[in-house]
Design a protein around this motif. Sequence first.
Motif, PDB file in Angstrom:
ATOM      1  N   ILE A   1       0.840  -1.203   0.000  1.00 47.24           N
ATOM      2  CA  ILE A   1       0.000   0.000   0.000  1.00 47.24           C
ATOM      3  C   ILE A   1       0.875   1.253   0.000  1.00 47.24           C
ATOM      4  O   ILE A   1       0.599   2.223  -0.716  1.00 47.24           O
ATOM      5  N   ILE A   2       1.935   1.257   0.807  1.00 49.24           N
ATOM      6  CA  ILE A   2       2.860   2.397   0.841  1.00 49.24           C
ATOM      7  C   ILE A   2       3.481   2.597  -0.532  1.00 49.24           C
ATOM      8  O   ILE A   2       3.620   3.731  -1.017  1.00 49.24           O
ATOM      9  N   ALA A   3       3.863   1.501  -1.194  1.00 52.66           N
ATOM     10  CA  ALA A   3       4.460   1.596  -2.530  1.00 52.66           C
ATOM     11  C   ALA A   3       3.462   2.142  -3.545  1.00 52.66           C
ATOM     12  O   ALA A   3       3.847   2.784  -4.534  1.00 52.66           O
TER      13      ALA A   3
ATOM     14  N   ILE B   1       7.753  -1.338 -12.638  1.00 51.92           N
ATOM     15  CA  ILE B   1       6.514  -0.560 -12.672  1.00 51.92           C
ATOM     16  C   ILE B   1       6.771   0.932 -12.419  1.00 51.92           C
ATOM     17  O   ILE B   1       6.289   1.778 -13.186  1.00 51.92           O
ATOM     18  N   PRO B   2       7.551   1.330 -11.376  1.00 57.49           N
ATOM     19  CA  PRO B   2       7.812   2.767 -11.178  1.00 57.49           C
ATOM     20  C   PRO B   2       8.551   3.406 -12.350  1.00 57.49           C
ATOM     21  O   PRO B   2       8.299   4.568 -12.684  1.00 57.49           O
ATOM     22  N   HIS B   3       9.458   2.658 -12.995  1.00 60.71           N
ATOM     23  CA  HIS B   3      10.164   3.198 -14.154  1.00 60.71           C
ATOM     24  C   HIS B   3       9.196   3.456 -15.305  1.00 60.71           C
ATOM     25  O   HIS B   3       9.295   4.472 -16.007  1.00 60.71           O
ATOM     26  N   LYS B   4       8.251   2.545 -15.510  1.00 64.30           N
ATOM     27  CA  LYS B   4       7.249   2.743 -16.562  1.00 64.30           C
ATOM     28  C   LYS B   4       6.381   3.971 -16.254  1.00 64.30           C
ATOM     29  O   LYS B   4       6.032   4.743 -17.157  1.00 64.30           O
ATOM     30  N   PHE B   5       6.058   4.162 -14.984  1.00 61.09           N
ATOM     31  CA  PHE B   5       5.274   5.331 -14.585  1.00 61.09           C
ATOM     32  C   PHE B   5       6.051   6.620 -14.856  1.00 61.09           C
ATOM     33  O   PHE B   5       5.472   7.621 -15.305  1.00 61.09           O
ATOM     34  N   SER B   6       7.338   6.623 -14.567  1.00 56.63           N
ATOM     35  CA  SER B   6       8.129   7.840 -14.788  1.00 56.63           C
ATOM     36  C   SER B   6       8.209   8.172 -16.277  1.00 56.63           C
ATOM     37  O   SER B   6       8.182   9.345 -16.665  1.00 56.63           O
TER      38      SER B   6
ATOM     39  N   ILE C   1      11.788  12.869 -10.415  1.00 64.11           N
ATOM     40  CA  ILE C   1      11.767  12.506  -8.991  1.00 64.11           C
ATOM     41  C   ILE C   1      11.361  11.042  -8.819  1.00 64.11           C
ATOM     42  O   ILE C   1      11.981  10.294  -8.053  1.00 64.11           O
ATOM     43  N   LEU C   2      10.327  10.616  -9.537  1.00 63.01           N
ATOM     44  CA  LEU C   2       9.863   9.235  -9.440  1.00 63.01           C
ATOM     45  C   LEU C   2      10.941   8.260  -9.900  1.00 63.01           C
ATOM     46  O   LEU C   2      11.144   7.207  -9.281  1.00 63.01           O
ATOM     47  N   PHE C   3      11.649   8.606 -10.952  1.00 64.30           N
ATOM     48  CA  PHE C   3      12.725   7.749 -11.461  1.00 64.30           C
ATOM     49  C   PHE C   3      13.826   7.569 -10.411  1.00 64.30           C
ATOM     50  O   PHE C   3      14.320   6.455 -10.195  1.00 64.30           O
ATOM     51  N   LEU C   4      14.172   8.645  -9.727  1.00 60.21           N
ATOM     52  CA  LEU C   4      15.234   8.589  -8.724  1.00 60.21           C
ATOM     53  C   LEU C   4      14.826   7.769  -7.497  1.00 60.21           C
ATOM     54  O   LEU C   4      15.672   7.138  -6.853  1.00 60.21           O
ATOM     55  N   PHE C   5      13.531   7.780  -7.171  1.00 60.11           N
ATOM     56  CA  PHE C   5      13.063   7.071  -5.975  1.00 60.11           C
ATOM     57  C   PHE C   5      12.584   5.644  -6.280  1.00 60.11           C
ATOM     58  O   PHE C   5      12.101   4.958  -5.374  1.00 60.11           O
ATOM     59  N   THR C   6      12.743   5.202  -7.514  1.00 60.71           N
ATOM     60  CA  THR C   6      12.282   3.865  -7.896  1.00 60.71           C
ATOM     61  C   THR C   6      12.854   2.740  -7.029  1.00 60.71           C
ATOM     62  O   THR C   6      12.109   1.837  -6.617  1.00 60.71           O
ATOM     63  N   PRO C   7      14.158   2.719  -6.715  1.00 53.28           N
ATOM     64  CA  PRO C   7      14.679   1.609  -5.880  1.00 53.28           C
ATOM     65  C   PRO C   7      13.987   1.504  -4.524  1.00 53.28           C
ATOM     66  O   PRO C   7      13.729   0.395  -4.037  1.00 53.28           O
ATOM     67  N   ILE C   8      13.652   2.646  -3.917  1.00 54.10           N
ATOM     68  CA  ILE C   8      12.975   2.630  -2.618  1.00 54.10           C
ATOM     69  C   ILE C   8      11.554   2.088  -2.770  1.00 54.10           C
ATOM     70  O   ILE C   8      11.099   1.244  -1.987  1.00 54.10           O
TER      71      ILE C   8
ATOM     72  N   GLN D   1      10.455   0.144  -5.065  1.00 55.44           N
ATOM     73  CA  GLN D   1      10.529  -1.273  -5.418  1.00 55.44           C
ATOM     74  C   GLN D   1      10.672  -2.155  -4.178  1.00 55.44           C
ATOM     75  O   GLN D   1      10.094  -3.245  -4.105  1.00 55.44           O
ATOM     76  N   ARG D   2      11.439  -1.685  -3.189  1.00 56.03           N
ATOM     77  CA  ARG D   2      11.619  -2.468  -1.946  1.00 56.03           C
ATOM     78  C   ARG D   2      10.271  -2.626  -1.211  1.00 56.03           C
ATOM     79  O   ARG D   2       9.981  -3.691  -0.671  1.00 56.03           O
ATOM     80  N   TYR D   3       9.468  -1.586  -1.223  1.00 55.67           N
ATOM     81  CA  TYR D   3       8.185  -1.642  -0.536  1.00 55.67           C
ATOM     82  C   TYR D   3       7.160  -2.508  -1.291  1.00 55.67           C
ATOM     83  O   TYR D   3       6.148  -2.917  -0.708  1.00 55.67           O
TER      84      TYR D   3
END
Length: 497
Positions: free
Chosen positions: A292-294, A367-372, A481-488, A490-492
């Motif tokens: 949910i946080i992710a 998924i976050p990379h595709k969103f960015s 910003i989203l691209f830079l925070f993708t690793p975080i 992804q962990r969630y």
Amino acid sequence: MSEINKQKIVESVPQKGFFGHPKGLFTLFFTEFWERFSYYGMRAILVFYMYYEVSKGGLGLEEHTALAIMSIYGSLVYMSGIIGGWLADRIFGTSRAVFYGGILIMLGHIALAIPGSISLFFVSMVLIVLGTGLLKPNVSSMVGDIYSESDNRRDSGFSIFYMGINLGGFISPLIVGEVGLKYDFHLGFGIAAIGMFFGLLVFLFTKKKNLGLAGTYIANPLSPTEKKKVFTIIGLAFAFIAIIVAVSIPLGLLTIKSFIALVGILGFLIPTIYFVIMYRSPKTSDVERSRIIAFIPLFLASVMFWSIQEQGSTILANYADKRTQLEFLGFHISPAWFQSLNPLFIITLAPVFAWLWMKLGNRQPSIPHKFSLGLLFAGLSFLVILLPAYFGGENSLVNPLWLVLSYFIVVIGELCLSPVGLSATTKLAPAAFSAQTMSLWFLSNAAAQGLNAQLVNFYKPETEMLYFGIIGGAAILLSIILFLFTPIIQRYMKGVH
């Protein structure tokens, strides 16, 4: 819904039969095709119907008011998905929700097809808002039901399903737009009603054979005691709302302007409440809480994206009508036809993206990379449309190819974000809130259009470049910003890719 029940559903659906996908995809594809035919056909002429003069068959509303109502209409359509998702999860399941929703949508378009007053227009809005809230999130949720979580066809299946949405969206503005603007608005709305009727027929006659148990399970059913309590609360709520409306309208407290502001606030308040409820629910596991946080940054990115994309039916529709050269290469272009560009490009490119994700397999972007990427292209689409004013001035008519290019660029972003978002939502959703999480995903669109209802007030010919530049630039910044925070993020997501 337990993992055992999920597996039973998958096993009950014939797994081969529609382009290598489960047979149930055929039923859901064509049900959504006809629903989107009716919705996008209506939407292609609705804003013109609102601000065209009465002598031209319209309602004669002020332009900015019509644009704001159009945004609020879209916001309420997606906001009502929370109600539809809750009813499906707790009372009658997704299959019945889809059927009941289709009936309400059809009745709403029939109301628009009847020449009448602005009161009848608002009645149609209520019917379509409630109907789409029942149908839209639940038909998408059923697509997720027919695949197992580990099925590599899942993202590709959602891309094919998304192509069905846009096939209906491509055809309808050409037909409904031509009939509505050239002959009669109400005749155009009548064609939209017929489209929804065809969708209901497809669903009724093929669901038993193709969908198996999909949509028949109730994820988190109410107990008899809970049902009595809930129905009492619903009844009291309707009575309270009716009293408030009856009192506030004569006092001048509830106006179109104040209602628009209220919906804009609710567009962000409701998803916030839902995130808190799902996160704190005892039915949500620790892994689901992490997911949910992710989901939160993905939701916010979606709001920014849809804020740009949905202006295709408001600001860019008005731009097509007022600022675009409609006589081109010896042909007269209907301003409603531009609404077909977005789905046309999706139809063309969706198979390419579906093939690309299948080809890349485990090597595809997260998924976050595709969103960015989706946000990046959305921002660029607005930077492109400010160039005509820069080169030719704010008073000259614009070559229609600029609009074509803007729609093309935003579609690239849409295919990176929207079908992927549908698939990601089914993966990240807590089991007890499966349909409601899909409704929450659509609330990002509701929040975006609630925001747009305020933004349209800043759009004028003299502020055109500033308007497109600030919004487009904001999207590109958020993309980075989203691209830079993708690793975080992804962990969630706890193993969801």
